[in-house]
Each structure stands twice: as C-alpha cells, then as structure tokens.
Design an enzyme around this catalytic site. Sequence first.
Site, PDB file in Angstrom:
ATOM      1  N   CYS A  12      26.866  13.650  -1.156  1.00 41.65           N
ATOM      2  CA  CYS A  12      26.065  12.047  -1.560  1.00 41.65           C
ATOM      3  C   CYS A  12      25.261  12.630  -2.720  1.00 41.65           C
ATOM      4  O   CYS A  12      25.562  13.792  -3.412  1.00 41.65           O
ATOM      5  CB  CYS A  12      25.062  11.764  -0.645  1.00 41.65           C
ATOM      6  SG  CYS A  12      23.898  12.625   0.296  1.00 41.65           S
ATOM      7  N   CYS A  17      20.222  12.553   2.917  1.00 41.89           N
ATOM      8  CA  CYS A  17      20.332  10.959   3.858  1.00 41.89           C
ATOM      9  C   CYS A  17      21.761  10.879   4.441  1.00 41.89           C
ATOM     10  O   CYS A  17      22.125  11.037   5.618  1.00 41.89           O
ATOM     11  CB  CYS A  17      19.719  10.092   3.218  1.00 41.89           C
ATOM     12  SG  CYS A  17      18.061  10.111   2.589  1.00 41.89           S
ATOM     13  N   ARG A  18      22.656  10.476   3.595  1.00 39.22           N
ATOM     14  CA  ARG A  18      23.771  10.024   3.828  1.00 39.22           C
ATOM     15  C   ARG A  18      24.855  11.004   4.227  1.00 39.22           C
ATOM     16  O   ARG A  18      25.609  11.000   5.206  1.00 39.22           O
ATOM     17  CB  ARG A  18      24.593   9.319   2.660  1.00 39.22           C
ATOM     18  CG  ARG A  18      23.849   7.588   2.519  1.00 39.22           C
ATOM     19  CD  ARG A  18      24.232   7.304   1.204  1.00 39.22           C
ATOM     20  NE  ARG A  18      23.759   8.137   0.080  1.00 39.22           N
ATOM     21  CZ  ARG A  18      24.026   7.756  -1.311  1.00 39.22           C
ATOM     22  NH1 ARG A  18      24.754   6.888  -1.717  1.00 39.22           N
ATOM     23  NH2 ARG A  18      23.552   8.526  -2.224  1.00 39.22           N
ATOM     24  N   SER A  19      24.942  11.998   3.257  1.00 35.97           N
ATOM     25  CA  SER A  19      25.957  13.237   3.682  1.00 35.97           C
ATOM     26  C   SER A  19      25.570  13.831   4.967  1.00 35.97           C
ATOM     27  O   SER A  19      26.910  14.291   5.680  1.00 35.97           O
ATOM     28  CB  SER A  19      26.463  13.739   2.438  1.00 35.97           C
ATOM     29  OG  SER A  19      25.307  14.519   2.039  1.00 35.97           O
TER      30      SER A  19
END
Length: 158
Positions: A12, A17-19
């Site tokens: 990301c 956060c996302r990855s």
Amino acid sequence: MSPGRPAVLFVCLGNICRSPLAEAAFRFEAEKAGLDAEIDSAGTGGWHAGDPPDPRAQATALAAGIDISRYAARKVVPADFRRFTHIVAMDSQNLADLRAMAPADCGAHIAMLLDHVPGREGASIADPYYGGEENFRDTWEDAVVGARALVRIISDGQ
Ligand code: 4NP
C-alpha cells in the site's frame, strides 16, 4: 513463472494500515489452507519505515485474534520485484506506482488484491488512514475476502 515456493508481497502507500492487514489475513488463510509461502508487506512510500502498524489497524487485527504489533513498515525496494512471485497492490495508485518502479527483469505477477475476487476486479481498497474505525473494519473485510481468493488461486496453481 517457475514453480517453487510462492512469495507474496502486499503493498500500500504507507505500509501501516492496509498492507499489514492484508499480510495478516493472508498469513491466517494460507496457514488454514496448508499453503507454504513467503509473505511480507511494504509501502510505495517510506515515511513510516520501521514503524509498527497504525494502532487502529492493530486493534482491527486483534479483534480477529491476530497480533500484528511486531510488524515493521518498510519501503518497496527493486530486489522485491525479483524476490516475490506475486506483488499485490491495495489500490490503483499503488498498482501504477509499482508498475513504474518495476525493473526490466521483474519476474513478479503484479495485480490488485481485489482483482482476484470475482465481481470486484479493478476495485481499490480505500485508504482508511484519514477515516474511522468502520473504515478499518471495511479494510479488514476486503483483506480477508482477497486473501481467501488469492490463497485459492496460488494453491490451485501448484
Ligand atoms: P496505508 O495508509 O497506505 O494503508 O498504510 C496510509 C498510511 C499513512 C499515510 C498514507 C496512507 N501517510 O501519508 O502517512
């Protein structure tokens, strides 16, 4: 792609956060499916290098029983494009950045996580960084759906 141990890198922007959530979901689903793979995550940007995941991402994973507090953010490096068989972007900007960074001898398959989910091809996972807890829950749900689909695809390909 030569056969062998799969190596999957989730990417990301910030890698906080996302990855990390995608990495956690994929580790969990791969373990459940008996898939042996090298698994890591990274960011296209390096601002958070060395940092643990965002506290909201940590709390979201922990609510699913997964401790990601010891993950440490890092930036994508050129060697990643040779080391990993699959590089998995969270959104279309990550995908464009990765394609622009890829060296000529890139051996990795590069796609977005939700490209592997029937009906959600081409969909980005929105950045929850400036959002609230519900955005992190949505991110986690997307990460799990994507991880399940990708585990199945990689397992079937072996
Ligand atoms: P991520 O979220 O890409 O899902 O880790 C972000 C985290 C930090 C920043 C941007 C996105 N930032 O600009 O610091």
